[in-house]
Design a protein around this motif. Sequence first.
Motif, PDB file in Angstrom:
ATOM      1  N   UNK A   4       0.841  -1.102   0.014  1.00  0.00           N
ATOM      2  CA  UNK A   4       0.130   0.226  -0.156  1.00  0.00           C
ATOM      3  C   UNK A   4       0.877   1.341  -0.146  1.00  0.00           C
ATOM      4  N   UNK A   5       2.347   1.357  -0.642  1.00  0.00           N
ATOM      5  CA  UNK A   5       2.967   2.268  -0.689  1.00  0.00           C
ATOM      6  C   UNK A   5       2.799   3.053  -1.840  1.00  0.00           C
ATOM      7  N   UNK A   6       2.198   4.322  -2.004  1.00  0.00           N
ATOM      8  CA  UNK A   6       1.790   4.953  -3.252  1.00  0.00           C
ATOM      9  C   UNK A   6       2.475   6.248  -3.096  1.00  0.00           C
ATOM     10  N   UNK A   7       3.313   6.732  -4.208  1.00  0.00           N
ATOM     11  CA  UNK A   7       4.051   7.975  -3.849  1.00  0.00           C
ATOM     12  C   UNK A   7       3.796   8.747  -5.222  1.00  0.00           C
ATOM     13  N   UNK A   8       4.047   9.953  -4.927  1.00  0.00           N
ATOM     14  CA  UNK A   8       3.953  10.944  -6.252  1.00  0.00           C
ATOM     15  C   UNK A   8       4.945  10.661  -7.417  1.00  0.00           C
ATOM     16  N   UNK A   9       4.676  11.110  -8.604  1.00  0.00           N
ATOM     17  CA  UNK A   9       5.553  10.779  -9.876  1.00  0.00           C
ATOM     18  C   UNK A   9       6.871  11.484  -9.590  1.00  0.00           C
ATOM     19  N   UNK A  10       7.158  12.584  -8.955  1.00  0.00           N
ATOM     20  CA  UNK A  10       8.090  12.978  -8.650  1.00  0.00           C
ATOM     21  C   UNK A  10       9.050  12.185  -7.714  1.00  0.00           C
ATOM     22  N   UNK A  11       8.566  11.803  -6.685  1.00  0.00           N
ATOM     23  CA  UNK A  11       9.276  10.801  -5.877  1.00  0.00           C
ATOM     24  C   UNK A  11       9.549   9.590  -6.430  1.00  0.00           C
ATOM     25  N   UNK A  12       8.873   9.166  -7.290  1.00  0.00           N
ATOM     26  CA  UNK A  12       8.914   7.745  -7.771  1.00  0.00           C
ATOM     27  C   UNK A  12      10.158   7.775  -8.691  1.00  0.00           C
ATOM     28  N   UNK A  13       9.971   8.770  -9.726  1.00  0.00           N
ATOM     29  CA  UNK A  13      11.114   8.767 -10.638  1.00  0.00           C
ATOM     30  C   UNK A  13      12.318   9.136 -10.124  1.00  0.00           C
ATOM     31  N   UNK A  33       1.137  -1.135 -15.222  1.00  0.00           N
ATOM     32  CA  UNK A  33      -0.312  -1.424 -15.415  1.00  0.00           C
ATOM     33  C   UNK A  33      -0.962  -0.669 -14.205  1.00  0.00           C
ATOM     34  N   UNK A  34      -2.129  -0.067 -14.482  1.00  0.00           N
ATOM     35  CA  UNK A  34      -2.947   0.430 -13.499  1.00  0.00           C
ATOM     36  C   UNK A  34      -3.480  -0.499 -12.553  1.00  0.00           C
ATOM     37  N   UNK A  35      -3.390  -0.088 -11.187  1.00  0.00           N
ATOM     38  CA  UNK A  35      -4.014  -0.888 -10.105  1.00  0.00           C
ATOM     39  C   UNK A  35      -2.758  -1.753  -9.531  1.00  0.00           C
ATOM     40  N   UNK A  36      -1.629  -1.968 -10.361  1.00  0.00           N
ATOM     41  CA  UNK A  36      -0.593  -2.500  -9.872  1.00  0.00           C
ATOM     42  C   UNK A  36       0.740  -1.803  -9.567  1.00  0.00           C
ATOM     43  N   UNK A  37       0.837  -0.801 -10.592  1.00  0.00           N
ATOM     44  CA  UNK A  37       2.201  -0.089 -10.675  1.00  0.00           C
ATOM     45  C   UNK A  37       1.640   1.142 -10.162  1.00  0.00           C
ATOM     46  N   UNK A  38       0.387   1.977 -10.916  1.00  0.00           N
ATOM     47  CA  UNK A  38       0.120   3.180 -10.645  1.00  0.00           C
ATOM     48  C   UNK A  38      -1.474   3.134 -10.451  1.00  0.00           C
ATOM     49  N   UNK A  39      -1.894   4.124  -9.837  1.00  0.00           N
ATOM     50  CA  UNK A  39      -3.407   4.533  -9.770  1.00  0.00           C
ATOM     51  C   UNK A  39      -3.491   5.885  -9.812  1.00  0.00           C
ATOM     52  N   UNK A  40      -4.788   6.301  -9.996  1.00  0.00           N
ATOM     53  CA  UNK A  40      -5.107   7.654  -9.750  1.00  0.00           C
ATOM     54  C   UNK A  40      -5.152   8.303  -8.639  1.00  0.00           C
ATOM     55  N   UNK A  51      -6.474  13.066 -14.071  1.00  0.00           N
ATOM     56  CA  UNK A  51      -5.962  12.823 -12.695  1.00  0.00           C
ATOM     57  C   UNK A  51      -4.648  12.516 -12.614  1.00  0.00           C
ATOM     58  N   UNK A  52      -3.761  12.996 -11.593  1.00  0.00           N
ATOM     59  CA  UNK A  52      -2.489  12.918 -11.340  1.00  0.00           C
ATOM     60  C   UNK A  52      -2.618  11.152 -10.917  1.00  0.00           C
ATOM     61  N   UNK A  53      -1.285  10.572 -11.491  1.00  0.00           N
ATOM     62  CA  UNK A  53      -1.075   9.189 -11.021  1.00  0.00           C
ATOM     63  C   UNK A  53      -0.118   9.273  -9.838  1.00  0.00           C
ATOM     64  N   UNK A  54      -0.395   8.278  -8.847  1.00  0.00           N
ATOM     65  CA  UNK A  54       0.511   7.963  -7.769  1.00  0.00           C
ATOM     66  C   UNK A  54       1.135   6.517  -8.068  1.00  0.00           C
ATOM     67  N   UNK A  55       2.465   6.204  -7.669  1.00  0.00           N
ATOM     68  CA  UNK A  55       2.886   5.003  -8.014  1.00  0.00           C
ATOM     69  C   UNK A  55       3.310   4.125  -6.865  1.00  0.00           C
TER      70      UNK A  55
END
Length: 77
Positions: A4-13, A33-40, A51-55
């Motif tokens: 359940x660790x979701x991070x912003x695109x900035x931090x993920x990159x 893939x949505x729901x696995x690697x990223x979500x809104x 929407x912005x994605x979180x990863x």
Amino acid sequence: MIGDKWSSSELTAEKLGITEIKLSFLRENGILKPGIHWKSSPLGQKKPWNPKAVYNIKMCRNIINIYYFEQNDSIAA
């Protein structure tokens, strides 16, 4: 377990050592893939149609390592 660790695109990159543009490319081209690697992002947004994605950094790292290994392997062949 996906986790359940979701991070912003900035931090993920930053954590993955790639640019946000490359991260978006991988998402938009179906590598991530949505729901696995990223979500809104669940946070309220000004543009709900874009929407912005979180990863999930851990899951993204796994697939990116596989993706780059396959890309480099096909180049060497």
